[in-house]
Each structure stands twice: as C-alpha cells, then as structure tokens.
Scaffold this motif. Structure first.
Motif: not given
Length: 147
Positions: A99-104, A106-111, A133-138
């Motif tokens: 959600t943060y990546m979509s709203v903001g 962002y192309e790359l994010g981590y939990v 650790i999880y990496r998300l790529i949009r």
C-alpha cells in the motif's frame, strides 16, 4: 535505467548489511521503535539520508486524511522500509508495504521483521512467516507514446 539499477543495488547492499548489524548486535525481543532507531543510526553512519515516520498524504473524496499512512523509514527518498518486531511475518505486513509503495509511487521497498525466527531474506511470492526480510519490487508503469 542502468543508473537507477546501480543505485538500488548499492542502497540494498548497505541496507541489508546495516539491518544484519543491528540484528547481530541486539538480537530479537526488543520493541519495534528500538530497531527502527538502531537501523536509522546505522544508515546515517554510512552517510545516507533517512527519515522516519514519514507521512504519505491520502485523499478521500477530495479531503486530505492526516496520518493515513506512515512509513517507518524512508531511505534516500526512494525506499520505504516497514519495521516489525513480531514472532511471525504475516501477509498483512507485506500488504501494508505494498500500500505504501502504491500510494507513494515507490519502486522498491522492504519489510524487516527483527522478531522473526530466521532473520534472512524470504521470497515474497511464498511468504514464510519465520523469515525476517522481504523485498518488494513494483513494476514500472511505462507510458504509451502519443499517437
């Protein structure tokens, strides 16, 4: 695009090393805010621009919703990091970052879950609750050329 890829590789390398340093130094069992501030310290010591508790504006029917979304850590204005300190990484944790990546935009994010049994990188498509650790790529959205 190659410059972006190189930038993300360097940021990711240092981010993971900083996270592993925090985990190695203090282990698990502490509060989320402790890990957040420890990771901020490590990243700043490497010279990175980091902010914490970054608010992402949201609108509902044209009205701005204050404090709708808060990113725990934003690295170099481009990588949101969601910090957790719970026993298991849940799909909800991943969706929160999505959600943060979509709203903001962002192309790359981590939990990063410092409370997980196995503080290592997991595969986002097959969430193992014991990984930390999880990496998300949009995927980038390419604009079609005007006709």
């Amino acid at each position: 695009m190659v410059d972006d890829l190189d930038k993300y590789k360097a940021l990711t390398y240092d981010l993971l090393n900083c996270a592993f340093e925090v985990h190695r130094h203090v282990g698990k069992g502490l509060r989320e805010t402790y890990y957040e501030h420890a990771l901020l310290y490590e990243l700043r010591s490497k010279g990175y621009h980091v902010e914490n508790q970054v608010i992402i504006p949201a609108l509902y029917k044209g009205v701005q919703i204050e404090d709708a979304y808060k990113i725990d850590i934003l690295l170099e204005n481009s990588i949101p990091i969601e910090i957790k300190a719970v026993a298991k990484t849940l799909p909800e944790n991943i969706r929160q970052l999505q959600t943060y990546m979509s709203v903001g935009a962002y192309e790359l994010g981590y939990v990063m879950n410092f409370g997980a049994k196995d503080f290592s990188v997991g595969k986002t498509l097959d969430i193992d609750p014991h990984k930390g650790i999880y990496r998300l790529i949009r995927p980038r959205r390419h604009r079609l050329p005007d006709l």
